[in-house]
Design a protein around this motif. Sequence first.
Motif, short mmCIF file in Angstrom:
data_model
loop_
_atom_site.label_atom_id
_atom_site.label_comp_id
_atom_site.label_asym_id
_atom_site.label_seq_id
_atom_site.Cartn_x
_atom_site.Cartn_y
_atom_site.Cartn_z
N ILE A 178 0.90 -1.15 0.00
CA ILE A 178 0.00 0.00 0.00
C ILE A 178 0.94 1.20 0.00
CG2 ILE A 178 -1.83 1.26 1.18
CD1 ILE A 178 -2.69 -1.48 2.33
N HIS A 179 1.09 1.79 -1.17
CA HIS A 179 2.07 2.87 -1.35
C HIS A 179 1.62 4.18 -0.73
CE1 HIS A 179 4.76 0.52 -3.78
NE2 HIS A 179 3.80 0.22 -4.62
N LEU A 213 -8.41 -0.65 5.51
CA LEU A 213 -7.58 -1.47 4.63
C LEU A 213 -7.10 -2.72 5.36
CD1 LEU A 213 -5.58 1.40 2.92
CD2 LEU A 213 -7.41 0.03 1.91
N THR A 214 -6.74 -2.56 6.62
CA THR A 214 -6.33 -3.70 7.42
C THR A 214 -7.46 -4.72 7.51
OG1 THR A 214 -4.81 -2.32 8.72
CG2 THR A 214 -5.46 -4.43 9.69
N THR A 263 -6.62 -7.92 -4.25
CA THR A 263 -6.84 -6.77 -5.14
C THR A 263 -8.31 -6.35 -5.13
OG1 THR A 263 -5.01 -7.48 -6.55
CG2 THR A 263 -6.59 -5.96 -7.52
N ALA A 264 -9.20 -7.31 -5.21
CA ALA A 264 -10.63 -7.01 -5.18
C ALA A 264 -11.04 -6.35 -3.87
CB ALA A 264 -11.44 -8.28 -5.42
N ALA A 265 -10.41 -6.77 -2.76
CA ALA A 265 -10.73 -6.19 -1.46
C ALA A 265 -10.27 -4.74 -1.34
CB ALA A 265 -10.10 -7.03 -0.35
N LEU A 266 -9.19 -4.38 -2.04
CA LEU A 266 -8.66 -3.01 -1.99
C LEU A 266 -9.34 -2.08 -2.98
CD1 LEU A 266 -4.83 -3.79 -1.71
CD2 LEU A 266 -6.38 -3.08 0.13
N LYS A 267 -9.92 -2.65 -4.02
CA LYS A 267 -10.48 -1.84 -5.11
C LYS A 267 -11.54 -0.81 -4.68
CE LYS A 267 -12.00 -2.17 -9.83
NZ LYS A 267 -12.15 -3.01 -10.99
N PRO A 268 -12.40 -1.09 -3.72
CA PRO A 268 -13.42 -0.10 -3.36
C PRO A 268 -12.89 1.18 -2.72
CG PRO A 268 -14.05 -2.29 -2.58
CD PRO A 268 -12.64 -2.38 -3.05
N PHE A 269 -11.66 1.18 -2.27
CA PHE A 269 -11.12 2.34 -1.56
C PHE A 269 -10.54 3.35 -2.54
CE2 PHE A 269 -10.97 -1.23 1.35
CZ PHE A 269 -11.63 -0.71 2.44
N TYR A 274 -1.67 1.25 -4.73
CA TYR A 274 -1.21 -0.04 -4.23
C TYR A 274 -0.72 -0.94 -5.35
CZ TYR A 274 -5.83 -1.82 -5.65
OH TYR A 274 -6.95 -2.15 -6.36
N GLU A 275 0.03 -1.97 -4.93
CA GLU A 275 0.43 -3.06 -5.80
C GLU A 275 0.22 -4.35 -5.02
OE1 GLU A 275 4.14 -2.54 -8.42
OE2 GLU A 275 4.48 -1.17 -6.74
#
Length: 171
Positions: free
Chosen positions: A16-17, A27-28, A70-76, A81-82
Amino acid sequence: MSVTSSRGSTRGVVFIHSTPAALCPHLTWALEAVLGDRVVLDWTEQGAAYGLKRAELSWTGAPGTGVKLTAALKPFSGIRYEVTEEPSPGLNGMRWCFTPALGQHSAWMAPNGDTLVGEQQLKEVLLYAQGSNEAVADMLEELLGTAWDAELEVFRHAGEGAPVRWLHKVG
């Protein structure tokens, strides 16, 4: 006759850049939901962007975990991120990148980290470029994720020396 298939496990890293501090717990929780285990991230200041945080998490899990992360981070929104997933038996490695300006990019990844471009992708480039060398170059840069790498590079360097937490979960 029965066939038993063992897909084993693989591993990868979530970078998470940059994220606003208010999103850190969310995010956690999103990562915990995918990994099925408690995640503790060492959030540090993102030196490349004032007021933003960064963190890294190495993970081990079933093949396909990278796309779920990736799918879990996409809504934010507003984060960079990578997510990487190393190759596993019968599957290529993958890398997913996201920036607010460019959206998401995904590509196959060789064991040494190089981006892989498939035969059909190259045929499509040649078809759509219609003989234009400039168009070929532009389309290859798109396939390789050049714009994403350029935007993320400053955030990657700002994270050098940052702590990495290893999380191991098989299955």
